[in-house]
Design an enzyme around this catalytic site. Structure first.
Site, PDB file in Angstrom:
ATOM      1  N   HIS A 187     -13.318 -17.680 -16.442  1.00 52.83           N
ATOM      2  CA  HIS A 187     -13.972 -18.292 -15.373  1.00 52.83           C
ATOM      3  C   HIS A 187     -14.282 -17.544 -14.168  1.00 52.83           C
ATOM      4  O   HIS A 187     -13.561 -16.678 -14.116  1.00 52.83           O
ATOM      5  CB  HIS A 187     -12.825 -19.475 -14.954  1.00 52.83           C
ATOM      6  N   LYS A 231      -6.685 -30.770 -13.066  1.00 50.29           N
ATOM      7  CA  LYS A 231      -6.914 -30.637 -14.479  1.00 50.29           C
ATOM      8  C   LYS A 231      -5.907 -31.303 -15.228  1.00 50.29           C
ATOM      9  O   LYS A 231      -5.940 -31.711 -16.384  1.00 50.29           O
ATOM     10  CB  LYS A 231      -6.760 -29.136 -14.856  1.00 50.29           C
ATOM     11  N   ASP A 253      -4.524 -17.300 -15.969  1.00 51.26           N
ATOM     12  CA  ASP A 253      -5.325 -18.483 -15.558  1.00 51.26           C
ATOM     13  C   ASP A 253      -4.904 -19.562 -16.418  1.00 51.26           C
ATOM     14  O   ASP A 253      -5.461 -19.608 -17.422  1.00 51.26           O
ATOM     15  CB  ASP A 253      -6.704 -18.245 -15.326  1.00 51.26           C
ATOM     16  N   CYS A 280     -19.113 -22.511 -14.835  1.00 55.98           N
ATOM     17  CA  CYS A 280     -18.502 -21.474 -14.028  1.00 55.98           C
ATOM     18  C   CYS A 280     -18.195 -20.251 -14.921  1.00 55.98           C
ATOM     19  O   CYS A 280     -16.912 -19.559 -14.597  1.00 55.98           O
ATOM     20  CB  CYS A 280     -17.253 -22.001 -13.108  1.00 55.98           C
ATOM     21  N   GLN A 291      -6.446 -24.528 -17.681  1.00 57.93           N
ATOM     22  CA  GLN A 291      -6.829 -25.297 -18.735  1.00 57.93           C
ATOM     23  C   GLN A 291      -5.801 -25.589 -19.713  1.00 57.93           C
ATOM     24  O   GLN A 291      -5.899 -26.158 -20.822  1.00 57.93           O
ATOM     25  CB  GLN A 291      -8.133 -24.808 -19.426  1.00 57.93           C
TER      26      GLN A 291
END
Length: 415
Positions: free
Chosen positions: A132, A235, A209, A373, A212
């Site tokens: 991302h 999220k 990251d 993104c 998600q």
């Protein structure tokens, strides 16, 4: 005898779960809402809405600095939310959990506070091709500021990280690897544990990251053996504008504050400032108190529903949608990794993704279209954009049927 799968299935009554999300009862353009844009942001359950509402209705006050009852209650709820996040990630201590505005701010915090003081011109940072923008641009800024170099680990045509080639990029100048746990554009679940093991052999730090990942799977930062893990509440059914950075306590102790102001200090004079203890030295200014309290409620919601049950339901949805979408004429799924989260990006021959999204919106179906993104992912597949459906535990197979009927109408209109 009940199998593990049947036990998990029995734990999850999807219709009862949906009743906890007021927005799912609304209509859009006269049609029942079918919300398949969960990778962009999930909807909020009553528990989260009520937690935020209760803060403003009953005990709104600033935290940490008041002796009156409302401030005590607000501080207890705020720090209770930090404990919720610690438990979610299996962090060793709440001193390792820093509230941020989200994953993006968490990555920027690590870039500026941890890595910038340690970089020399020619040092290298490694990211993957499926990141991302929030795990690319902060490192590019840092490279411009320091003369460091950004290296990119490749992916294959299925949208999977080529781990051997990532390993081959690591050398004596490598200072950090930034890797997404679950790709928002492809759904790929990366082998983060294996990457951390490789990095450890070279004494290279790893930032993950996890935006998600935490809504869909159990995350144990100690088992992953990473160094930094970044998440966003929205999220995972929580409020927007709040997230967290987890980092090893020893690393945080060695890092300077990256913003100055109230809250992050112990003592201030014109001769100098003594900084607050962890994690508060990284939380300058009045924090997003209501957001953090809602974040804690979202974590408790996930725990109450059960991550295993959520993962089971979402895998069923992913399998069903993948199978049915493969029968749509002209449809191409972008990202076919062996290990996937509940995300399907796709294109339709002769149709721009934005047109797909606009037409099926009139059927009450909300999906995401664009570059998500993740422009380098689009460039890898030589695409300007894709359409994307992404699932949450409250979605139904019948909603996938509605989406596919709407998609077929769009195809017949536009092709």
């Amino acid at each position: 005898m009940a199998t593990v799968e049947s036990k998990v299935r029995d734990q999850l009554d999807v219709f009862a779960l949906r009743d906890q999300f007021p927005v799912l009862a609304r209509t859009v353009h006269g049609k029942p809402l079918v919300y398949l844009d969960n990778a962009a942001t999930a909807q909020r359950p009553l528990k989260v809405i009520e937690a935020v509402d209760a803060f403003y209705r009953r005990y709104n006050a600033n935290v940490h600095r008041g002796v009156h009852q409302l401030s005590v209650e607000a501080s207890d709820a705020f720090e209770g939310a930090r404990e919720d996040v610690r438990r979610l990630l299996n962090a060793a201590s709440t001193r390792e959990v820093v509230f941020t505005r989200g994953t993006t701010e968490a990555v920027n915090l690590v870039a500026q506070s941890y890595l910038r003081p340690r970089l020399e011109p020619g040092d290298e940072i490694v990211v993957t091709h499926m990141e991302h923008h929030s795990n690319i641009v902060p490192w590019q800024l840092l490279c411009e500021q320091t003369g460091a170099v950004l290296k990119v680990a490749p992916i294959n045509n299925r949208g999977e990280l080529i781990v051997d080639e990532l390993a081959a990029l690591i050398n004596e100048r490598t200072r950090l690897i930034g890797i997404v746990h679950v790709s928002n554009a492809l759904g790929t679940i990366n082998p983060v544990r294996a990457v951390c093991r490789i990095a450890r052999q070279h004494n290279v730090k790893v930032l993950v990251d996890g935006a998600q990942a935490t809504p869909h799977m159990t995350v144990d930062v100690q088992a992953l053996d990473c160094d930094f893990y970044c998440i966003s509440a929205h999220k995972m059914y929580g409020p927007t504008g709040i997230g967290a950075l987890w980092a090893r306590e020893a690393l945080l102790e060695d890092m300077p504050p990256w913003q100055g102001g109230g809250e992050m200090i112990s003592r201030v004079s014109f001769e100098g400032t003594t900084y607050n203890e962890l994690p508060h030295k990284f939380e300058a200014g009045t924090p997003n108190i209501a957001g953090a309290i809602g974040f804690g409620a979202a974590v408790r919601f996930l725990e109450a529903v059960s991550i295993d049950a959520i993962a089971w339901q979402e895998q069923r949805l992913l399998d069903y949608a993948t199978e049915r979408m493969q029968d749509v004429k002209g449809l191409r799924i972008i990202g076919e990794a062996a290990e996937k989260g509940p995300v399907i990006s796709f294109t339709l021959d002769g149709v721009h993704p934005h047109d797909i999204g606009t037409i099926i919106d009139h059927h009450g179906v909300a999906i995401r279209t664009g570059h998500h993104c993740a422009m380098p992912v689009m460039q890898f597949f030589d695409l300007p954009a894709t359409a994307r459906v992404s699932f949450a535990a409250y979605n139904l197979r019948t909603e996938i049927d509605v989406f596919l009927d709407a998609l077929e109408e769009a195809r017949q209109m536009l092709v």
